[in-house]
Write an enzyme that holds these catalytic residues in place. Structure first.
Site, PDB file in Angstrom:
ATOM      1  N   ASP A  12      -3.721   2.565  -4.715  1.00 19.25           N
ATOM      2  CA  ASP A  12      -2.378   2.419  -4.166  1.00 19.25           C
ATOM      3  C   ASP A  12      -1.790   1.033  -4.419  1.00 19.25           C
ATOM      4  O   ASP A  12      -2.537   0.058  -4.498  1.00 19.25           O
ATOM      5  CB  ASP A  12      -2.362   2.763  -2.657  1.00 19.25           C
ATOM      6  CG  ASP A  12      -3.245   1.854  -1.798  1.00 19.25           C
ATOM      7  OD1 ASP A  12      -4.425   1.681  -2.127  1.00 19.25           O
ATOM      8  OD2 ASP A  12      -2.726   1.328  -0.780  1.00 19.25           O
ATOM      9  N   GLU A  58       2.599  -0.925   4.550  1.00 21.68           N
ATOM     10  CA  GLU A  58       2.255   0.441   4.165  1.00 21.68           C
ATOM     11  C   GLU A  58       3.540   1.192   3.839  1.00 21.68           C
ATOM     12  O   GLU A  58       4.459   1.250   4.660  1.00 21.68           O
ATOM     13  CB  GLU A  58       1.523   1.165   5.307  1.00 21.68           C
ATOM     14  CG  GLU A  58       0.112   0.679   5.558  1.00 21.68           C
ATOM     15  CD  GLU A  58      -0.929   1.302   4.613  1.00 21.68           C
ATOM     16  OE1 GLU A  58      -0.549   2.154   3.773  1.00 21.68           O
ATOM     17  OE2 GLU A  58      -2.107   0.920   4.722  1.00 21.68           O
ATOM     18  N   HIS A 100      -2.635  -3.019  -3.280  1.00 23.65           N
ATOM     19  CA  HIS A 100      -4.016  -2.858  -2.824  1.00 23.65           C
ATOM     20  C   HIS A 100      -4.967  -2.707  -4.013  1.00 23.65           C
ATOM     21  O   HIS A 100      -6.077  -3.231  -4.016  1.00 23.65           O
ATOM     22  CB  HIS A 100      -4.100  -1.623  -1.910  1.00 23.65           C
ATOM     23  CG  HIS A 100      -5.266  -1.640  -0.982  1.00 23.65           C
ATOM     24  ND1 HIS A 100      -5.545  -0.595  -0.137  1.00 23.65           N
ATOM     25  CD2 HIS A 100      -6.233  -2.573  -0.756  1.00 23.65           C
ATOM     26  CE1 HIS A 100      -6.638  -0.889   0.571  1.00 23.65           C
ATOM     27  NE2 HIS A 100      -7.075  -2.077   0.211  1.00 23.65           N
ATOM     28  N   HIS A 112       0.840  -1.191   0.000  1.00 21.39           N
ATOM     29  CA  HIS A 112       0.000   0.000   0.000  1.00 21.39           C
ATOM     30  C   HIS A 112       0.879   1.246   0.000  1.00 21.39           C
ATOM     31  O   HIS A 112       2.049   1.174   0.337  1.00 21.39           O
ATOM     32  CB  HIS A 112      -0.810   0.104   1.305  1.00 21.39           C
ATOM     33  CG  HIS A 112      -1.665  -1.069   1.645  1.00 21.39           C
ATOM     34  ND1 HIS A 112      -3.017  -1.060   1.465  1.00 21.39           N
ATOM     35  CD2 HIS A 112      -1.357  -2.272   2.192  1.00 21.39           C
ATOM     36  CE1 HIS A 112      -3.528  -2.223   1.892  1.00 21.39           C
ATOM     37  NE2 HIS A 112      -2.543  -2.969   2.330  1.00 21.39           N
ATOM     38  N   TYR A 113       0.283   2.392  -0.287  1.00 24.50           N
ATOM     39  CA  TYR A 113       0.887   3.633   0.210  1.00 24.50           C
ATOM     40  C   TYR A 113      -0.001   4.155   1.324  1.00 24.50           C
ATOM     41  O   TYR A 113      -1.207   3.855   1.364  1.00 24.50           O
ATOM     42  CB  TYR A 113       1.149   4.663  -0.880  1.00 24.50           C
ATOM     43  CG  TYR A 113      -0.001   5.319  -1.631  1.00 24.50           C
ATOM     44  CD1 TYR A 113      -1.136   5.817  -0.993  1.00 24.50           C
ATOM     45  CD2 TYR A 113       0.093   5.519  -2.999  1.00 24.50           C
ATOM     46  CE1 TYR A 113      -2.140   6.470  -1.692  1.00 24.50           C
ATOM     47  CE2 TYR A 113      -0.907   6.156  -3.717  1.00 24.50           C
ATOM     48  CZ  TYR A 113      -2.029   6.632  -3.051  1.00 24.50           C
ATOM     49  OH  TYR A 113      -3.021   7.276  -3.753  1.00 24.50           O
ATOM     50  N   THR A 114       0.623   4.951   2.234  1.00 28.27           N
ATOM     51  CA  THR A 114      -0.148   5.417   3.393  1.00 28.27           C
ATOM     52  C   THR A 114      -1.197   6.447   2.991  1.00 28.27           C
ATOM     53  O   THR A 114      -2.248   6.548   3.632  1.00 28.27           O
ATOM     54  CB  THR A 114       0.762   6.059   4.460  1.00 28.27           C
ATOM     55  OG1 THR A 114       1.402   7.208   3.876  1.00 28.27           O
ATOM     56  CG2 THR A 114       1.804   5.070   4.977  1.00 28.27           C
TER      57      THR A 114
HETATM   58 ZN   LIG Z   1      -4.087   0.569   0.705  1.00 26.02          ZN
END
Ligand SMILES: [Zn+2]
Length: 164
Positions: A142, A92, A132, A26-28
Site C-alpha cells: 500500500d 490511512e 507504506h 497507506h490504504y486501509t
Molecule cells: Zn499500510
C-alpha cells in the site's frame, strides 16, 4: 480544512525521537471506511491506528493527536531509521485494497489527501512523503500502483516518487 473528530483511537503512545519528519501514506485495505475505523484503527484489540483517515468522499477523520505516536508502520525502515511510527504522521486512505477490490482513488479523496499533507507540512519540517510499501517493501504494497504520486506532487506535495 474540515476535520471530523468523532472517532478517537486508544492505540498510541509517546513519540521517542522528537518531531515527525515524514508523512506515511497507506490504504486501509478494508471494504469500508466505517469498518476500518471502528473494527481496526480504534479497536484496542488490534493495536493499530493512524493519525488520520481519508474516506473516498474526501472526509478527513482524525483519530490520534499529531504529537502522539500512532501505530501504523509496523516493522519498517527508512534511511537507517527503524522507529518509523515515532518519526511519522500516518494517513490511512480508504480503499478496499488488493484483498477486497482495489480501485482508483477518487478525486475528492485525493484533494483531501493533498490538502491534509500541505496542512501538516505547515506545522512540521517534513523531509519525506512516502508510502507504506517504501518502508516495508517485503511486507506491504500500500497505497499501491493506482496511487498517483505525480498528481500529488503537482498539487504541492513533493514526495519520494515525484519531486516536482
Ligand atoms: Zn499500510
Amino acid at each position: 480544512m474540515n476535520i471530523n473528530k468523532t472517532h478517537s483511537s486508544p492505540n498510541y503512545n509517546e513519540r521517542r525521537l522528537g518531531a515527525p519528519n515524514m508523512i506515511l501514506l497507506h490504504y486501509t485495505g478494508r471494504p469500508s471506511c466505517e469498518e476500518a475505523i471502528t473494527k481496526w484503527l480504534c479497536n484496542p484489540e488490534k493495536e493499530v491506528s493512524a493519525h488520520y483517515v481519508v474516506d473516498e468522499d474526501g472526509t478527513i477523520y482524525q483519530l490520534v493527536d499529531e504529537d502522539k505516536r500512532a501505530w501504523h508502520a509496523g516493522v519498517s525502515e527508512w534511511k537507517g531509521q527503524t522507529d518509523i511510527n515515532s518519526l511519522s504522521i500516518g494517513i490511512e486512505i480508504q480503499n478496499p485494497g488488493h484483498e477486497f477490490g482495489y480501485r482508483p482513488f477518487p478525486l475528492a479523496q485525493m484533494e483531501s489527501v493533498a490538502a491534509l499533507c500541505k496542512n501538516i507540512m505547515e506545522r512540521f519540517e517534513i523531509e519525506y512523503v512516502l508510502g507504506h510499501s517504501d518502508v516495508a517493501p517485503k511486507r506491504k504494497v500500500d497505497p499501491g500502483e493506482l496511487f498517483d504520486w505525480d498528481w500529488l506532487s503537482n498539487r504541492g506535495v513533493p514526495n519520494v516518487h515525484a519531486s516536482e
